[in-house]
Structure formats: C-alpha cells, structure tokens
Design a protein around this motif. Sequence first.
Motif, PDB file in Angstrom:
ATOM      1  N   ASN A 194       0.789  -1.238   0.000  1.00 22.20           N
ATOM      2  CA  ASN A 194       0.000   0.000   0.000  1.00 22.20           C
ATOM      3  C   ASN A 194       0.820   1.286   0.000  1.00 22.20           C
ATOM      4  OD1 ASN A 194      -3.015  -0.800   0.404  1.00 22.20           O
ATOM      5  ND2 ASN A 194      -1.883  -2.150   1.802  1.00 22.20           N
ATOM      6  N   VAL A 195       2.129   1.181   0.168  1.00 19.73           N
ATOM      7  CA  VAL A 195       2.920   2.397   0.323  1.00 19.73           C
ATOM      8  C   VAL A 195       2.877   3.293  -0.917  1.00 19.73           C
ATOM      9  CG1 VAL A 195       5.115   1.354  -0.457  1.00 19.73           C
ATOM     10  CG2 VAL A 195       5.137   3.312   1.114  1.00 19.73           C
ATOM     11  N   HIS A 196       2.830   2.686  -2.108  1.00 15.84           N
ATOM     12  CA  HIS A 196       2.798   3.502  -3.318  1.00 15.84           C
ATOM     13  C   HIS A 196       1.473   4.263  -3.435  1.00 15.84           C
ATOM     14  CE1 HIS A 196       6.603   2.022  -4.693  1.00 15.84           C
ATOM     15  NE2 HIS A 196       6.193   0.762  -4.649  1.00 15.84           N
ATOM     16  N   ARG A 197       0.371   3.632  -3.028  1.00 16.58           N
ATOM     17  CA  ARG A 197      -0.920   4.309  -3.064  1.00 16.58           C
ATOM     18  C   ARG A 197      -0.944   5.475  -2.075  1.00 16.58           C
ATOM     19  NH1 ARG A 197      -5.160  -0.269  -2.060  1.00 16.58           N
ATOM     20  NH2 ARG A 197      -6.639   1.480  -2.354  1.00 16.58           N
ATOM     21  N   ILE A 198      -0.311   5.261  -0.932  1.00 16.92           N
ATOM     22  CA  ILE A 198      -0.235   6.339   0.057  1.00 16.92           C
ATOM     23  C   ILE A 198       0.600   7.492  -0.489  1.00 16.92           C
ATOM     24  CG2 ILE A 198       0.727   6.970   2.316  1.00 16.92           C
ATOM     25  CD1 ILE A 198      -0.125   4.156   3.262  1.00 16.92           C
ATOM     26  N   GLY A 199       1.704   7.168  -1.161  1.00 18.56           N
ATOM     27  CA  GLY A 199       2.541   8.205  -1.765  1.00 18.56           C
ATOM     28  C   GLY A 199       1.778   9.009  -2.793  1.00 18.56           C
ATOM     29  N   ARG A 200       0.984   8.324  -3.641  1.00 16.92           N
ATOM     30  CA  ARG A 200       0.195   9.038  -4.645  1.00 16.92           C
ATOM     31  C   ARG A 200      -0.851   9.934  -3.983  1.00 16.92           C
ATOM     32  NH1 ARG A 200       0.313   4.004  -7.342  1.00 16.92           N
ATOM     33  NH2 ARG A 200      -1.845   3.571  -6.744  1.00 16.92           N
ATOM     34  N   GLY A 201      -1.418   9.431  -2.885  1.00 14.66           N
ATOM     35  CA  GLY A 201      -2.401  10.236  -2.162  1.00 14.66           C
ATOM     36  C   GLY A 201      -1.794  11.508  -1.600  1.00 14.66           C
ATOM     37  N   LEU A 202      -0.599  11.390  -1.030  1.00 14.15           N
ATOM     38  CA  LEU A 202       0.083  12.572  -0.493  1.00 14.15           C
ATOM     39  C   LEU A 202       0.462  13.543  -1.616  1.00 14.15           C
ATOM     40  CD1 LEU A 202       2.365  10.933   2.220  1.00 14.15           C
ATOM     41  CD2 LEU A 202       0.339  12.345   2.608  1.00 14.15           C
ATOM     42  N   ASP A 203       0.829  12.994  -2.794  1.00 14.68           N
ATOM     43  CA  ASP A 203       1.133  13.845  -3.938  1.00 14.68           C
ATOM     44  C   ASP A 203      -0.101  14.630  -4.379  1.00 14.68           C
ATOM     45  OD1 ASP A 203       3.776  13.084  -4.046  1.00 14.68           O
ATOM     46  OD2 ASP A 203       3.453  11.520  -5.564  1.00 14.68           O
ATOM     47  N   LEU A 204      -1.261  13.976  -4.372  1.00 17.21           N
ATOM     48  CA  LEU A 204      -2.505  14.652  -4.745  1.00 17.21           C
ATOM     49  C   LEU A 204      -2.836  15.771  -3.766  1.00 17.21           C
ATOM     50  CD1 LEU A 204      -4.785  11.645  -5.822  1.00 17.21           C
ATOM     51  CD2 LEU A 204      -3.903  13.460  -7.288  1.00 17.21           C
ATOM     52  N   ILE A 205      -2.648  15.501  -2.482  1.00 16.13           N
ATOM     53  CA  ILE A 205      -2.895  16.530  -1.474  1.00 16.13           C
ATOM     54  C   ILE A 205      -1.949  17.703  -1.694  1.00 16.13           C
ATOM     55  CG2 ILE A 205      -2.738  17.086   0.989  1.00 16.13           C
ATOM     56  CD1 ILE A 205      -3.651  14.199   1.539  1.00 16.13           C
ATOM     57  N   ASN A 206      -0.665  17.393  -1.956  1.00 21.57           N
ATOM     58  CA  ASN A 206       0.323  18.443  -2.182  1.00 21.57           C
ATOM     59  C   ASN A 206      -0.026  19.285  -3.406  1.00 21.57           C
ATOM     60  OD1 ASN A 206       3.113  19.539  -1.498  1.00 21.57           O
ATOM     61  ND2 ASN A 206       3.414  18.964  -3.636  1.00 21.57           N
TER      62      ASN A 206
END
Length: 307
Positions: free
Chosen positions: A68-80
């Motif tokens: 799940n770490v890559h999905r979390i990274g993409r989520g943080l990128d979207l927030i950013n």
Amino acid sequence: MRKRIPLNAIRAFEATARNSSVVKAADELCVTPTAVSHQIRQLEEFLQVRLFIRKNSRIELTTEARANVHRIGRGLDLINDAILALEASDYDERRRLTVSASTSVATFWLIPILSEFTRQSEEVDVTIKTFLTRKEAEEQESDLRIVNWLSQLDCHSEPLLEEEIIPVCSPELAARFGNDSRTILQSAPLAHVDRATGGMDGTYPDWARYLADFGISRKGVAHGSRFNQAGTAMEAASAGLGVILGRSLLIADALEKGRLVPVADPYHIRSPYYLNASWKQMESEPLVQFRTWITEKVRSKELARVA
C-alpha cells in the motif's frame, strides 16, 4: 463520512518507507528521528498493523505495508498538488486586476499607454474587458470601469478626465478647402458617428448641433458617410472620406502623428469620464496601484496641455 486519519503519522511512514531510513525521513520532515519513530508507532497502533521489520541496522516494510505504500505516496502527492493549486489561485487572485472600458477607449487610449503601468507594476496581471453599451458594461464582472456616465451601480466613483469633441479631418482634405475652418465646415464632406450621437450621457454633439452652436449655416447636414464605431470613423477621416467630430481621448495619437488635423474649435461642452471601482476590491494592491498610476498619468497630460 471519511475516517479521521493521522496525516502527520502517514507522512512519517511514507517518508521512512521511501528513504528506507528513519534518519533521512526525519531530515526531510525537519523533525527528530525519535519523533518519526513515535509517529510510526502511533500509526501502527491506529491501524493495528505492523509496518516495519528491523533487520540488524536496517528496516524493511512488511508485506501489508509494501502493498500500500505507493498508493499512500500518490495520495500525499494529490494533497500536495491541491494545496499548491489553492496557493496559486489565491496568489493569482491577489495580483490580478480586471479593467473595463469601451472598445474605442480601450483600443485608442488605454492599451497604447498600458505598457507603462505593466513595466512599473510587473507583479500585476491586467485583464482588459471591452463593451459597446452601458448595459453590457454594467453586467460585466470587473474590478474597475472607465465610463462616461454616472453609474447607478453600488460602487466607488470618482472623476478621471474630461473629453473634448473636436472637428478633424485628413491634412489633404483640409488643404483642398484652403485650410480655412469656416470653408471646411460649410463645404467639406461630413462623416457621422451614429453611436456617439447624443453620447452616453447626452453631452456629445452631432453635426447639426455643433454647426448650429458655432453659427455655421449648411444645407444637407445629415448627408455623408455614417459609422457605428468611432475607430472606423477615424480611419475613414484619415483616408480623406470626410470631417468627423473627433473625441480627444481617441484622436490624440492620430493628431500627434499628423494623420488627422483639427479644423475648428472644440465643442464648448466636455464629456466627463469616471473611474468606477468595486467596493470589494477598493483596498486591493493592484487596484490601488492602477488608480494611482492612471490618475497621475491623466494629471501629467493635463498639465502638459495647459503649459
């Protein structure tokens, strides 16, 4: 309803996973390694899932975390990205100014001098909107309007300048009639600007009114070419098609370059122009800068004319 999640802890986990190091994650997040470790433990307790396995001096993601770490990274990128877009939107809003003027005023007066403002206020992005009628002008969303009528809108209004009406024609046409004012007004072909007849506030004269007030007798005053835009009429006059009642605000450049010449005195009534500013934007820095610049520009022109 979204689950309340510990975003700081998620950021600590993602940074640690990406860097494979608590120390590097702490450096990236500008916190201590102890704080990162605490955030990761907090997230593990929240999720009831183990996220890292320690192997000697290294840490490795568990199977569940790796999935799940890559999905979390993409989520943080979207927030950013969303935060950056909001910041950019707010910045653009603070530095943008929308100015409305009639098509002729914008074309022949405002735009030719606007580069001076943009040079001294490079951080301000000016949007120019044009209109043909009073109704169109007052329906437009705008921070500042340059108009020649007293508006009924709820806005701040202040005088800007006064416009003269001056008979002008091409140098060649004036020469055909001996450059004599009275002869030109009595005999030269006349051109008419229908849109200007009566003016926005009733102060613009037509040829019948102008000639009567100056004691010039002439048959067939209504005869001649007609135009519904001041700019088109100016081009026609420059081409020798006739004498027009030119608006000083619009013909200044043509007079300076010799494309048009005055053939008689200005009409005795001037037409006032106003700056109408949105109350909401009155104290905004772009609007303050523009108001200061344009009023000083007009004042310097007036002083030069008097001198």
